[in-house]
Design an enzyme around this catalytic site. Sequence first.
Site, PDB file in Angstrom:
ATOM      1  N   SER A 145       0.860  -1.191   0.000  1.00 24.68           N
ATOM      2  CA  SER A 145       0.000   0.000   0.000  1.00 24.68           C
ATOM      3  C   SER A 145       0.888   1.230   0.000  1.00 24.68           C
ATOM      4  O   SER A 145       2.013   1.186   0.524  1.00 24.68           O
ATOM      5  CB  SER A 145      -0.874   0.017   1.256  1.00 24.68           C
ATOM      6  OG  SER A 145      -1.484   1.283   1.428  1.00 24.68           O
ATOM      7  N   TYR A 158      -1.362  -0.843  10.300  1.00 24.41           N
ATOM      8  CA  TYR A 158      -1.478  -1.193   8.878  1.00 24.41           C
ATOM      9  C   TYR A 158      -0.267  -0.658   8.117  1.00 24.41           C
ATOM     10  O   TYR A 158       0.356  -1.377   7.320  1.00 24.41           O
ATOM     11  CB  TYR A 158      -2.771  -0.596   8.328  1.00 24.41           C
ATOM     12  CG  TYR A 158      -3.048  -0.843   6.865  1.00 24.41           C
ATOM     13  CD1 TYR A 158      -3.659  -2.024   6.450  1.00 24.41           C
ATOM     14  CD2 TYR A 158      -2.739   0.112   5.897  1.00 24.41           C
ATOM     15  CE1 TYR A 158      -3.947  -2.243   5.104  1.00 24.41           C
ATOM     16  CE2 TYR A 158      -3.019  -0.096   4.558  1.00 24.41           C
ATOM     17  CZ  TYR A 158      -3.623  -1.278   4.162  1.00 24.41           C
ATOM     18  OH  TYR A 158      -3.901  -1.484   2.831  1.00 24.41           O
TER      19      TYR A 158
END
Length: 256
Positions: A145, A158
Amino acid sequence: AGRWSLEGMTALVTGGTRGIGNAVVEELAELGAVVYTCSRKESELNDCLKKWEGLGLRVSGSICDLSVREQRVDLIQKVSSVFDGKLNILINNVGTNIRKPTVDYSEEDYSFIMKTNFDAAFHICQLAHPLLKASGNGSIVFISSVAGVVAISSGVIYAATKAAMNQITKNLACEWAKDNIRINSVSPWYIKTSLVNHLLEKENFLNSVVSRTPLNRVGEAEEVSSLVAFLCMPCASYITGQIISVDGGMTVNGFY
Ligand code: NDP
């Protein structure tokens, strides 16, 4: 296989029933690969397998909760028996998120995100290494990401799991080059999937995302799967250890 083809190759895509993983399964199979996938929900997996069979795509799969160590071992045993001990392509796609201010995270939140996003991807690489090596021509792609590239309001755990993936992309590229295994990472910005639809439905949130994105929109899963497929092809044979953002220009946008 031709330079722009995956004909004759075998692939494992984790989390193939929805979103980016779903698009990757279809892209790889359409380009000629034989694909194995997994997810946690049996009925959804069976619906997908039926759909793919109808489309003439060669995809099989089984239920697996990738956050559980024993189930990962079981998954790779199944993949090994289906593909005769050889695997060309591993796509580490499964990921999850819980968004909170840093001080609000519980111990359970921490371990759930860590084991689903990073422990699973790391352990699957370890388990798949002998199969990738045996194929003579292996390729791993992490679905990371932009949260692992720049600081965004994704939640800090995350972000750490994705940055960890991006680092081991470089280390494994060096360590496993001798086994003819290439390792790359694809880092998307907002892509319309079930993971983030609840956020993108909020007009304020969507506007703030789009306003930072030079291409002025969020992305589609097919705009990620195309790069993933390219990285696995013979034509990408000199590309390894790279982290490539699929982000409509977001990460290069200083102040426009
Ligand atoms: P989705 O939640 O839409 O799809 C996730 C897929 O993985 C589903 O098939 C799901 O099936 C499966 N899955 C989830 N958890 C597990 C598990 N523990 N074991 C096995 N299968 C599992 O997510 P996306 O497609 O959006 O995300 C895919 C990857 O892309 C993730 O790593 C995410 O971090 C990354 N990403 C996504 C972005 C986005 O904007 N969408 C942006 C940047 C990165 P089931 O629930 O049945 O298990």
